[in-house]
Scaffold this motif. Sequence first.
Motif, mmCIF file in Angstrom:
data_model
loop_
_atom_site.group_PDB
_atom_site.id
_atom_site.type_symbol
_atom_site.label_atom_id
_atom_site.label_comp_id
_atom_site.label_asym_id
_atom_site.label_seq_id
_atom_site.Cartn_x
_atom_site.Cartn_y
_atom_site.Cartn_z
ATOM 1 N N MET A 28 -54.514 3.543 -1.896
ATOM 2 C CA MET A 28 -53.157 4.026 -1.654
ATOM 3 C C MET A 28 -52.360 3.051 -0.796
ATOM 4 N N LEU A 29 -53.092 2.458 0.199
ATOM 5 C CA LEU A 29 -52.375 1.587 1.121
ATOM 6 C C LEU A 29 -51.863 0.328 0.450
ATOM 7 N N ASP A 30 -52.515 -0.078 -0.656
ATOM 8 C CA ASP A 30 -52.077 -1.332 -1.279
ATOM 9 C C ASP A 30 -50.756 -1.172 -2.027
ATOM 10 N N LEU A 31 -50.190 0.028 -2.026
ATOM 11 C CA LEU A 31 -48.840 0.197 -2.580
ATOM 12 C C LEU A 31 -47.770 -0.268 -1.600
ATOM 13 N N LEU A 32 -48.213 -0.657 -0.392
ATOM 14 C CA LEU A 32 -47.269 -0.967 0.688
ATOM 15 C C LEU A 32 -46.200 -1.972 0.271
ATOM 16 N N ALA A 33 -46.633 -3.049 -0.413
ATOM 17 C CA ALA A 33 -45.676 -4.102 -0.753
ATOM 18 C C ALA A 33 -44.612 -3.617 -1.732
ATOM 19 N N LEU A 34 -44.932 -2.546 -2.484
ATOM 20 C CA LEU A 34 -43.950 -2.049 -3.452
ATOM 21 C C LEU A 34 -42.817 -1.285 -2.771
ATOM 22 N N VAL A 35 -43.042 -0.842 -1.530
ATOM 23 C CA VAL A 35 -42.007 -0.058 -0.844
ATOM 24 C C VAL A 35 -40.727 -0.879 -0.681
ATOM 25 N N PRO A 36 -40.793 -2.109 -0.137
ATOM 26 C CA PRO A 36 -39.551 -2.899 -0.115
ATOM 27 C C PRO A 36 -39.214 -3.510 -1.474
ATOM 28 N N ALA A 37 -40.212 -3.592 -2.390
ATOM 29 C CA ALA A 37 -39.957 -4.287 -3.658
ATOM 30 C C ALA A 37 -38.996 -3.506 -4.550
ATOM 31 N N PHE A 38 -39.117 -2.167 -4.565
ATOM 32 C CA PHE A 38 -38.283 -1.407 -5.492
ATOM 33 C C PHE A 38 -36.793 -1.523 -5.195
ATOM 34 N N PRO A 39 -36.364 -1.353 -3.932
ATOM 35 C CA PRO A 39 -34.927 -1.577 -3.677
ATOM 36 C C PRO A 39 -34.500 -2.990 -4.044
ATOM 37 N N LEU A 40 -35.416 -3.958 -3.871
ATOM 38 C CA LEU A 40 -35.064 -5.337 -4.221
ATOM 39 C C LEU A 40 -34.863 -5.467 -5.731
ATOM 40 N N PHE A 41 -35.733 -4.805 -6.516
ATOM 41 C CA PHE A 41 -35.548 -4.806 -7.973
ATOM 42 C C PHE A 41 -34.197 -4.182 -8.325
ATOM 43 N N GLY A 42 -33.923 -3.051 -7.670
ATOM 44 C CA GLY A 42 -32.652 -2.371 -7.927
ATOM 45 C C GLY A 42 -31.486 -3.300 -7.674
ATOM 46 N N PHE A 43 -31.568 -4.017 -6.538
ATOM 47 C CA PHE A 43 -30.509 -4.979 -6.219
ATOM 48 C C PHE A 43 -30.400 -6.034 -7.312
ATOM 49 N N ALA A 44 -31.569 -6.562 -7.743
ATOM 50 C CA ALA A 44 -31.557 -7.647 -8.731
ATOM 51 C C ALA A 44 -30.893 -7.183 -10.025
ATOM 52 N N ILE A 45 -31.249 -5.979 -10.478
ATOM 53 C CA ILE A 45 -30.666 -5.486 -11.738
ATOM 54 C C ILE A 45 -29.152 -5.326 -11.589
ATOM 55 N N LEU A 46 -28.736 -4.673 -10.500
ATOM 56 C CA LEU A 46 -27.300 -4.425 -10.327
ATOM 57 C C LEU A 46 -26.543 -5.722 -10.115
ATOM 58 N N PHE A 47 -27.193 -6.683 -9.459
ATOM 59 C CA PHE A 47 -26.533 -7.957 -9.175
ATOM 60 C C PHE A 47 -26.353 -8.747 -10.466
ATOM 61 N N ILE A 48 -27.407 -8.777 -11.300
ATOM 62 C CA ILE A 48 -27.350 -9.594 -12.514
ATOM 63 C C ILE A 48 -26.388 -8.978 -13.531
ATOM 64 N N THR A 49 -26.404 -7.633 -13.650
ATOM 65 C CA THR A 49 -25.508 -7.017 -14.627
ATOM 66 C C THR A 49 -24.064 -6.999 -14.141
ATOM 67 N N ALA A 50 -23.864 -7.169 -12.836
ATOM 68 C CA ALA A 50 -22.520 -7.360 -12.273
ATOM 69 C C ALA A 50 -21.511 -6.319 -12.742
ATOM 70 N N GLY A 51 -21.887 -5.040 -12.694
ATOM 71 C CA GLY A 51 -20.915 -3.994 -12.959
ATOM 72 C C GLY A 51 -20.663 -3.704 -14.419
ATOM 73 N N THR A 52 -21.473 -4.287 -15.330
ATOM 74 C CA THR A 52 -21.236 -4.025 -16.749
ATOM 75 C C THR A 52 -21.930 -2.752 -17.220
ATOM 76 N N LEU A 53 -22.841 -2.216 -16.398
ATOM 77 C CA LEU A 53 -23.554 -1.004 -16.800
ATOM 78 C C LEU A 53 -22.635 0.207 -16.686
ATOM 79 N N PRO A 54 -22.936 1.268 -17.449
ATOM 80 C CA PRO A 54 -22.191 2.519 -17.265
ATOM 81 C C PRO A 54 -22.482 3.122 -15.884
ATOM 82 N N ARG A 55 -21.544 3.922 -15.383
ATOM 83 C CA ARG A 55 -21.654 4.424 -14.006
ATOM 84 C C ARG A 55 -22.918 5.247 -13.786
ATOM 85 N N GLY A 56 -23.267 6.044 -14.784
ATOM 86 C CA GLY A 56 -24.466 6.873 -14.649
ATOM 87 C C GLY A 56 -25.705 6.026 -14.413
#
Lengths: 630, 112
Positions: free
Chosen positions: A1-29
């Motif tokens: 269970m503890l080895d999931l630790l690195a994923l805790v900061p990783a997921f928001p970073l992924f979220g940032f990467a997706i939103l940053f790369i798509t640059a507002g072209t995604l639908p609001r939902g």
Amino acid sequence: MLDLLALVPAFPLFGFAILFITAGTLPRGWIAAIGVGSVGISAILALIVAAGFLSAQQPYTQIVWRWMAIGGFNSAVGFYLDALSVVMMLVVTFVSFLIHFYSAEFMADDEGYSRYFAYMNLFVAAMLVLVLADNLLLLYLGWEGVGLCSYLLIGFWYRDPANGLAARKAFVVTRVGDTAMVIGLFVLFTHLGALEIQPLMQRAQESWPVGSGLAIAAAGLLLGGALGKSAQLPLQVWLPDAMAGPTPVSALIHAATMVTAGVYLIARTHVLYELAPPIHTAVAVIGALTLLLAAFSALNQTDLKRILAYSTISQIGYMFLALGVGAWAAAIFHFMTHAFFKALLFLAAGVVIQRLHEEHDIFRMGGLRRRLPLAFWSFLIGSASLAALPFIDAGFYSKDLILLETWNSGANGPWLWLAGIVGAFLTAIYIFRAVFVVFFGPVNIEPEGRTGFAIAVPLIVLSLLALAGGFVEIPEYLGGIPAFTELLSAVLPNPPSLTAPTASSALAGVLTGIAALLAMLGVAVAFVAFLDRPAFVTRLIESPVGVTLQRFWAAGWGFDWLYDRALTRPFVWLAQLNRSDIIDFFYAGVAWLSEAGWRLLSRSQTGLVRWYAAGVAFGSATLIILAVFA
Amino acid sequence: MNEGIVVAEMTADVPMQYGLLLAAVLFSLGVIGVLARRNIIFILMSIEIMLNAAGLAFIAAGARWAAADGQIMFILILALAAAEVSVGLALILQFYHRTVTVDADAASEMRG
């Protein structure tokens, strides 16, 4: 269970990467789903990791990869989990999730929806790196990351130049502290040869005696960074202006998480402060001064968000006071309860401000108790917790713990306690002033629109936390189950009440009683002065002394004025003096010389072939003469 | 009786200094012609004179040391001169087309 630790900061970073790369072209939902979902997953993972940690009860280190290896210097991207970082991680992920959830509706009409969630996700990732980092270099990466996001989000509505100015001010002022902190890291690395926090602290304890110059320098420089980030005296001037950003940003970054990074840093490196008694005392004194100054300023603000901003400065002052007297766990406890009730206050204030068409002035509000019941009850609960009304709310338990430990902290204890108790009294007055002025009295502006599900849920959840969040630490007079401090006692040293208590349990009861009475008295004073008989206060404010004092306090004790005169203007004057850069004279001279040479030599280029032939002939003749006769 | 001795006997009459002196005079005349003349055809002719002066110096030296190298060099110079004249005349023709003059100073567009 503890080895999931690195994923805790990783997921928001992924979220940032997706939103940053798509640059507002995604639908609001989709944007909302990614922005809120990534932090939600992170919060669930944090819960799983925390459960794993609590069953193992062992510090856990996870090295993800080697970051850099230059010569003898090695640095890894590694995460470290102990009781302190577990608490920080849980509070950061859960409060962030609630605020993201709230933002999904609150920011729904904003054209920068995707940009907003991208920045917010990046912020959460950076904040988690900050609290989980196992070495100071990675911690510094997170430290600067949250600073960057703070800058981007204060200036989120960048079309208004004033917002850009506020963002730059926040960035530059915190940079002053960060520079001190970097030098502190250099000192630590050059003298102790490591930046991994645990070995570093061990080496510091082994090689530096208490009160040694290097320990004082290192602790003082790190304190500089903490003062800037946590908006403490003398670097507190940026936080009130940081309210230019969207309200959920103020709730997340400038109340619940980022501004408490300084508290975390000091708690994390507490060994250094124990080795440097003068700096340790300075932390307490700075905290006491800041909480008083900010409370007076909060009392004189008319902008709802600025009241809360000064209140944040003041409450972090309490945390610094606790750190300074050695009540490490109490500071972290207050960080947690403060994250709940201050986020709640900001989110409730956001509803009020939005429903009244961006009206910030509390004296143009009024009578909103029946118009906005949800915002009223949330704000009231948050205010009760902030004012530390006895027994029913979380703020009381954490603030009471801090005040008791302060009394116990030796000869200066009672004086620091006095500052704290005066601050608590003022806190009750200023926050209930806002409550009475905004929610009671006649209605000035009718609110419009409606508040939906996504805003209501975080308000309700945070209200519950602001009420019940304090029961993780039940004080002696209510049975005495100090679960929170016991959890942290593996990481942080014992508070003064356990090592060298100066207050008997009877005296402790009296002190708690005084604090509780003063808080209620503050509410009563606010009721009389701002709702029942406002004429008296009006007369007081309109007297010549009152006008001056109010203006002085409302302007934050004139620190902006002072810095403008002492630093900004001399700098601008110097810059103007040196407008045609003095060093440039040298380079301009080089340019002038080569141009003069060009003018001279271009005369010889006549374009006449016979002239060139004469040159060749003359040159060959000279060479031959030199060869033959020399 | 070999050839080297024959050459040595033939040149015994004219000392090398005379040959070199003549070459120097010719070369100087060429240089003066290049520098002083403005007519581009005369400049080309002066260059030819300078080339011939160089060739004469090679012949004189070759005769003095009874070596064939001087004559080989002179043949090379003849070939060089032929090539140079053909290029030079082509340039002059082009020049004349553009400027309708043979004054070398008319070509001064590359003034700095």
